[in-house]
Design an enzyme around this catalytic site. Sequence first.
Site, PDB file in Angstrom:
ATOM      1  N   LYS A   1      72.745  49.230  88.069  1.00 43.56           N
ATOM      2  CA  LYS A   1      72.880  48.393  86.857  1.00 43.56           C
ATOM      3  C   LYS A   1      71.479  47.875  86.561  1.00 43.56           C
ATOM      4  CE  LYS A   1      73.074  44.755  85.054  1.00 43.56           C
ATOM      5  NZ  LYS A   1      72.108  44.332  84.002  1.00 43.56           N
TER       6      LYS A   1
ATOM      7  N   SER B   1      66.144  36.826  89.529  1.00 38.84           N
ATOM      8  CA  SER B   1      65.826  35.403  89.742  1.00 38.84           C
ATOM      9  C   SER B   1      66.649  34.845  90.903  1.00 38.84           C
ATOM     10  CB  SER B   1      66.150  34.629  88.467  1.00 38.84           C
ATOM     11  OG  SER B   1      67.530  34.774  88.180  1.00 38.84           O
TER      12      SER B   1
ATOM     13  N   CYS C   1      57.052  39.145  90.960  1.00 41.27           N
ATOM     14  CA  CYS C   1      57.436  38.215  92.028  1.00 41.27           C
ATOM     15  C   CYS C   1      56.316  38.043  93.039  1.00 41.27           C
ATOM     16  CB  CYS C   1      58.690  38.712  92.720  1.00 41.27           C
ATOM     17  SG  CYS C   1      58.397  40.245  93.605  1.00 41.27           S
TER      18      CYS C   1
HETATM   19  P1  NAD Z   1      67.490  37.898  86.148  1.00 35.21           P
HETATM   20  O1  NAD Z   1      67.964  37.214  87.368  1.00 35.21           O
HETATM   21  O2  NAD Z   1      67.666  37.222  84.836  1.00 35.21           O
HETATM   22  O3  NAD Z   1      68.236  39.317  85.975  1.00 35.21           O
HETATM   23  C1  NAD Z   1      68.337  40.225  87.056  1.00 35.21           C
HETATM   24  C2  NAD Z   1      69.632  41.022  86.899  1.00 35.21           C
HETATM   25  O4  NAD Z   1      70.737  40.125  86.945  1.00 35.21           O
HETATM   26  C3  NAD Z   1      69.709  41.759  85.575  1.00 35.21           C
HETATM   27  O5  NAD Z   1      70.207  43.057  85.814  1.00 35.21           O
HETATM   28  C4  NAD Z   1      70.675  40.919  84.740  1.00 35.21           C
HETATM   29  O6  NAD Z   1      71.470  41.676  83.868  1.00 35.21           O
HETATM   30  C5  NAD Z   1      71.552  40.249  85.781  1.00 35.21           C
HETATM   31  N1  NAD Z   1      71.983  38.891  85.394  1.00 35.21           N
HETATM   32  C6  NAD Z   1      71.276  37.983  84.668  1.00 35.21           C
HETATM   33  N2  NAD Z   1      71.985  36.833  84.563  1.00 35.21           N
HETATM   34  C7  NAD Z   1      73.138  37.017  85.235  1.00 35.21           C
HETATM   35  C8  NAD Z   1      74.273  36.183  85.502  1.00 35.21           C
HETATM   36  N3  NAD Z   1      74.354  34.950  85.041  1.00 35.21           N
HETATM   37  N4  NAD Z   1      75.279  36.698  86.249  1.00 35.21           N
HETATM   38  C9  NAD Z   1      75.216  37.953  86.712  1.00 35.21           C
HETATM   39  N5  NAD Z   1      74.163  38.786  86.481  1.00 35.21           N
HETATM   40  C10 NAD Z   1      73.139  38.328  85.766  1.00 35.21           C
HETATM   41  O7  NAD Z   1      65.968  38.299  86.401  1.00 35.21           O
HETATM   42  P2  NAD Z   1      64.929  38.919  85.374  1.00 35.21           P
HETATM   43  O8  NAD Z   1      64.542  37.877  84.376  1.00 35.21           O
HETATM   44  O9  NAD Z   1      65.410  40.231  84.874  1.00 35.21           O
HETATM   45  O10 NAD Z   1      63.698  39.218  86.352  1.00 35.21           O
HETATM   46  C11 NAD Z   1      62.737  38.263  86.700  1.00 35.21           C
HETATM   47  C12 NAD Z   1      63.066  37.609  88.011  1.00 35.21           C
HETATM   48  O11 NAD Z   1      63.179  38.595  89.041  1.00 35.21           O
HETATM   49  C13 NAD Z   1      61.965  36.662  88.487  1.00 35.21           C
HETATM   50  O12 NAD Z   1      62.565  35.520  89.023  1.00 35.21           O
HETATM   51  C14 NAD Z   1      61.251  37.452  89.568  1.00 35.21           C
HETATM   52  O13 NAD Z   1      60.571  36.672  90.529  1.00 35.21           O
HETATM   53  C15 NAD Z   1      62.394  38.190  90.160  1.00 35.21           C
HETATM   54  N6  NAD Z   1      61.933  39.360  90.908  1.00 35.21           N
HETATM   55  C16 NAD Z   1      61.937  39.269  92.260  1.00 35.21           C
HETATM   56  C17 NAD Z   1      61.470  40.330  93.011  1.00 35.21           C
HETATM   57  C18 NAD Z   1      61.444  40.233  94.510  1.00 35.21           C
HETATM   58  O14 NAD Z   1      61.145  41.227  95.152  1.00 35.21           O
HETATM   59  N7  NAD Z   1      61.739  39.097  95.109  1.00 35.21           N
HETATM   60  C19 NAD Z   1      61.002  41.491  92.377  1.00 35.21           C
HETATM   61  C20 NAD Z   1      61.028  41.551  90.986  1.00 35.21           C
HETATM   62  C21 NAD Z   1      61.492  40.474  90.250  1.00 35.21           C
END
Ligand code: NAD
Length: 493
Positions: free
Chosen positions: A180, A233, A288
């Site tokens: 996804k 996140s 990240c």
């Molecule tokens: P996000 O959490 O908004 O989304 C990630 C995934 O979760 C997406 O596929 C999205 O569709 C889904 N999602 C979003 N809200 C949701 C909800 N309420 N319920 C269920 N699913 C939901 O993250 P983003 O904005 O796409 O990416 C940025 C974040 O990812 C930053 O916080 C970054 O630090 C983190 N990140 C972490 C790493 C790591 O290795 N730790 C790597 C890359 C990105």
Amino acid sequence: MSVIKIKDFGDYGNWINNNDNKTSSVKSLKVLSPYFDKQIATIPDSNSHHLDEAVNAASNAFLSWSKTNIRDRAQIMSRFKSIIEDDINNLANIIALDNGKTIDDALGSIRRGVEVIDFAISMPNVLKGESSEVSPGINCVMTHEPLGVVAGITPFNFPVMVPLWMIPLAITAGNTFILKPSEQTPLAAIKLAEYLEQAGLPKGVFNVVHGSKDIVEAICDNPIIKAVAFVGSSKVAEIVYSRSTQNKKRAICLGGAKNHMIVVPDADVDSTAKGLLASSMGSAGQRCMAASVAVGVEDIDHIIDQLIDEAKSYELGKDMGTIISKTSLDRITNYINEAEKMGAKILLDGRNASRPSDYSSGYWIGPTILDHVDPKWACATEEIFGPVLTIIRVDTIEKAMEVENNSQYGNAAAVFTTSGEIAKIVSDNASSGMIGINIGVPVPRDPFSFGGWNESKYGHGDITGVSGVSFWTNLKKTTSRWPESSQEWKKYF
Ligand code: NAD
């Protein structure tokens, strides 16, 4: 400088059984290009019904795929790698268009993802099992067995690299996979699906379901899916971890970050200034591993001066792409406005940066550097996820470590120094999973594993390397003894 050209990719469905399955009965989501603020594709906002179609396909494929010899599975990965490399410029353009990265940044991120495919190609060696005579006449063999149907949920910021942290290991281990991707940047995932089909991956082994919250919840709840890897996140990582594990799944959920770089006056000026800049501003700060807080111990002005000179030469569109969305741009701007109100000294203000002449729209902001920030302010503790470097001044290493240790996150930390003793203090005492010594983006490359601590990760283990292989497999221990009652064989001697 490569200029990104807008393109309409049309309407996509979910990728199931090596086919783009158009789903007319569902609301569609618009995919916008952050370079142009314009629609470039639509994807379905799938629900549990669409997930069932993907799960059926993956379940039907599992038996045959899991019994396919691991060398043959690894061979498909080898072809997958060649296909990506042959089409790398096209793939980088797709990433740039829906994510806002520069072409160079997109190319770099693909190459990093391909390193995980390299590791998967070597999995016949990693998964060869172990065997020992544990007692006279009794042998124990330990093998890695696939789990079944598994899933990955990925963020917007690395549309190829993060899916590649999961897909090659999970699939080569014999699982069938449902991805996804982020609804903001889904186009590269579709391309990966096409490449895997071209590489000879059988139907149903790799599937893509698009959508947002509903489909993520359906994945967490689905009783057939055995394991979920999530990257995004911390807020959503925690939700996905709790919901998946409550539903008896294995889960690893990587979250957000606020990484600290501890800078000591003895550090090499040139490489430290460049390291600070590359770490905080690379991918427009949307990664990240971005070290977004520099903790200066005593007087580091000579390093900051050079940092500002270097940052001023950054060209938008060449050294840095766009922010993913208008919402993110507003959030980043609000952090800067708030820090200004609190009394931060703005050494460089990206709010005034002019957009590159090749683009008449898009979500742009330039490198921003905030100095003399209080460690308790929001810009020092919360993930801004934009090109903003916050500088905190302290007078001892102990205080610098206190700032680092007080963070709720724990993805990465770095130290810039020429003193081995100081480097050791930081690496021994940092409360983070990945440590850089004179390296601003300390990503451990395969076979070392990637993963943070604290609220930067929910679950056990890491996502890549040998730890990733453990996540996607069960260990089977077979202990055998053959009875000596039959003496039939003795006639052959
Ligand atoms: P996000 O959490 O908004 O989304 C990630 C995934 O979760 C997406 O596929 C999205 O569709 C889904 N999602 C979003 N809200 C949701 C909800 N309420 N319920 C269920 N699913 C939901 O993250 P983003 O904005 O796409 O990416 C940025 C974040 O990812 C930053 O916080 C970054 O630090 C983190 N990140 C972490 C790493 C790591 O290795 N730790 C790597 C890359 C990105």
